[in-house]
Design a protein around this motif. Structure first.
Motif, PDB file in Angstrom:
ATOM      1  N   GLU A  52      -2.136   3.900  -3.199  1.00 10.74           N
ATOM      2  CA  GLU A  52      -3.119   3.612  -2.147  1.00 10.74           C
ATOM      3  C   GLU A  52      -3.262   4.807  -1.203  1.00 10.74           C
ATOM      4  O   GLU A  52      -4.356   5.201  -0.822  1.00 10.74           O
ATOM      5  N   GLU A  53      -2.115   5.380  -0.841  1.00 13.54           N
ATOM      6  CA  GLU A  53      -2.148   6.510   0.090  1.00 13.54           C
ATOM      7  C   GLU A  53      -2.908   7.693  -0.519  1.00 13.54           C
ATOM      8  O   GLU A  53      -3.729   8.327   0.151  1.00 13.54           O
ATOM      9  N   ARG A  67       6.905  14.651  -1.256  1.00 14.48           N
ATOM     10  CA  ARG A  67       5.985  14.358  -0.151  1.00 14.48           C
ATOM     11  C   ARG A  67       5.279  15.632   0.362  1.00 14.48           C
ATOM     12  O   ARG A  67       4.089  15.639   0.636  1.00 14.48           O
ATOM     13  N   ILE A 108       4.919   8.751  -2.781  1.00 14.33           N
ATOM     14  CA  ILE A 108       3.549   8.544  -2.307  1.00 14.33           C
ATOM     15  C   ILE A 108       2.957   7.384  -3.097  1.00 14.33           C
ATOM     16  O   ILE A 108       2.977   7.387  -4.320  1.00 14.33           O
ATOM     17  N   SER A 109       2.426   6.415  -2.371  1.00 17.29           N
ATOM     18  CA  SER A 109       1.858   5.266  -3.077  1.00 17.29           C
ATOM     19  C   SER A 109       0.461   5.607  -3.578  1.00 17.29           C
ATOM     20  O   SER A 109      -0.202   6.512  -3.060  1.00 17.29           O
TER      21      SER A 109
END
Lengths: 337, 209
Positions: free
Chosen positions: B133-134, B91, B130-131
């Protein structure tokens, strides 16, 4: 398995052992010297002996004596244990941890995450961040500490690392790395004098020193040259200091870019750097795995990295680093010993 | 026929996999734990864009540790393309992307630098922090593209470099990037104007050392 390196991966590491009689003779001599070190070191032949190479079996004893790590250790009895037992700053621990398995992964000592090599390295580097919290850990200290650990117990290795980071190469591993930037400039100025052909070529293609000397200097060539050569360079470096790094670097550039023939293939930055990166080992490996580079010890005169460097540093004093530029007043200074 | 040279730099935190990405792309190999990069390393590769345009990519790998920025910073200004790399399982490395972006933006003299956001180590799906989309959201807010890659499983590695190169080429064609004297981000070499190799007078001449 020479030097603990897996031979298939490091074919050159088994080369260059002197004959057994010579090893025994040198061992006896060094052993005798270690028994009255102060006196022996005051003699003129110390430099010559170190240049000939310290016998492998004696490095564990001699490197700490040579660099002053041994006397720091004797003055600070128990200190290392204390540092080792301290929990350390979690941020540094995390950074160090990421690098531990990436140092000499082909050395028997550092193969396994549970092995004493990786654990020792972790402890040693952590201890340094506790000892010098403002300096912390620099990724380039990893390989240096690893080479030390290959030769000696952690406590000795720690005090040698302290000496190297603070006495031999102050400002190299610190947060601003100011000394590396400075020495890059000094290197170019020396190159201009020692090998104008290579100097002009590098200028023409705007290949700055930081593109090649950074790793050479910060890792003390441990990731650049064949291992026997690295050890011989360290013997000399610990006896004579930073100027050895400069001299070796100058010879490497000269080997790679010193002739018109070599320069013809280097049509741009990439080709030039490729040439510097792939200097054939046969050109570097001298007698007993040592250094052809020793040829250069006398030949180059003394590129004065002692006096010259001090003057240069002085001329930059008070100025922001890097602003001194290549046209610094140091150019006119007398570099000779 | 013109030949192009684009200089591309890879930035991102330590151990996000910049060197592995480059090795996979240029050498086709994968080493699980390469030594940490000290300073700057370089690689190069030829690429052919569809209409027969040859581009030589100069790829600069940088050390991720913060203290090396004083060394790597001097290389930003001569890059036309930047790959901002983060580790999808880490992250912090994602959060630092914005810092890396501003680092370049504050130093770059060119109006236009082409960025591409790379979410690396996409093979470690189960550990992803972390997706997609993010990451896409961040890329959109910076006005740049996003690609998930993995050097280990060789996923999208070529695609990432091709995308960046194409975007640079398009920007060049549309005159969004102008070539400036003394700037090495892009070089256009016209073959006809190249000097044939000059004959040296003394080919054997050695350095006077």
């Amino acid at each position: 398995m020479a030097f603990g390196l897996i031979p298939i991966l490091f074919p050159l590491s088994s080369l260059g052992q002197p004959p057994v009689e010579l090893i025994r003779h040198r061992e006896a001599r060094w052993l005798e010297m270690t028994s009255h070190w102060e006196k022996a070191m005051a003699r003129r032949y110390k430099k010559v002996l170190c240049r000939k190479g310290i016998p492998s079996s004696m490095r564990a004893r001699c490197w700490p004596l040579l660099c002053g790590g041994q006397s720091s250790m004797d003055r600070n009895l128990g200190k290392y244990k204390e540092l080792e037992q301290s929990p350390g700053d979690p941020q540094w621990l995390e950074t160090i941890e990421k690098d531990i398995h990436r140092q000499f992964p082909f050395h028997e000592m550092f193969l396994s995450p549970e092995g004493h090599g990786q654990r020792g390295l972790m402890q040693l580097l952590k201890a340094y961040t506790v000892y010098r919290p403002h300096e912390g850990y620099c990724q380039a200290q990893g390989p240096v500490a690893a080479v030390l650990l290959m030769h000696m117990p952690a406590e000795q290795a720690f005090w040698c690392l302290v000496q190297i980071s603070e006495r031999y190469l102050p400002g190299y591993y610190s947060p601003e790395m100011e000394a590396v930037l400075l020495d890059g400039e000094v290197f170019v100025a020396l190159l201009r004098r020692v090998c104008p052909k290579a100097y002009k070529h590098l200028q023409k293609h705007s290949v700055g020193p930081l593109l090649y000397v950074t790793e050479w200097f910060l890792c003390l060539y441990s990731r650049t040259l064949p291992f026997p050569t690295v050890l011989r360079i360290w013997d000399t470096f610990l006896s004579e200091g930073v100027k050895v790094l400069f001299r070796v670097g100058l010879v490497l550039v000269r080997l790679a870019l010193g002739s018109s023939e070599n320069l013809r293939d280097c049509t741009g930055v990439v080709e030039t750097l490729e040439k510097l990166r792939s200097i054939p080992a046969r050109l570097v490996l001298g007698e007993y795995g040592g250094v052809h580079i020793t040829l250069a010890w006398g030949k180059m005169g003394d590129p004065g990295t002692g006096e010259g460097r001090r003057r240069y540093t002085g001329s930059l004093h008070g100025e922001k680093l890097g602003k001194g530029g290549r046209q610094s007043p140091w150019h006119g200074a007398n570099l000779g010993p | 026929m013109a030949r192009h040279m684009f200089r591309i730099i890879l930035l991102g935190d330590s151990t996000v996999g910049k060197s592995s990405l480059l090795r996979r792309y240029t050498e086709g190999s994968f080493i699980p734990a390469p030594c940490p990069t000290v300073g700057v390393e370089f690689y190069s590769k030829m690429m052919e864009l569809p209409p027969g345009i040859k581009v030589k990519l100069q790829l600069w790998d940088t050390a991720g540790q913060e203290r090396f920025r004083c060394i790597t910073r001097s290389f930003y200004r001569n890059a036309v393309g930047v790959l901002l790399v983060f580790d999808m399982t880490n992250r912090k490395s994602f959060e630092h992307i914005i810092e890396w972006y501003h680092e370049v933006a504050s130093i770059q003299i060119m109006e236009k630098v082409i960025f591409l956001l790379i979410g690396h180590k996409s093979d470690l799906k189960s550990d992803c922090k972390i997706s997609t989309e993010e990451a896409e959201g961040l890329a959109a807010s910076l006005g740049i593209g996003f690609i998930e890659t993995s050097a280990k499983s060789n996923t999208n590695v070529d695609l990432a470099f091709e995308t960046l190169t194409n975007t640079i080429y398009e920007a060049l064609k549309n005159k969004e990037i102008d070539l400036q004297e003394g700037w090495d981000g892009v070089k256009v070499i016209h073959k006809r104007t190249c000097n044939p190799q000059k004959k040296r007078r003394k080919p054997q001449e050695k350095c006077q050392c």
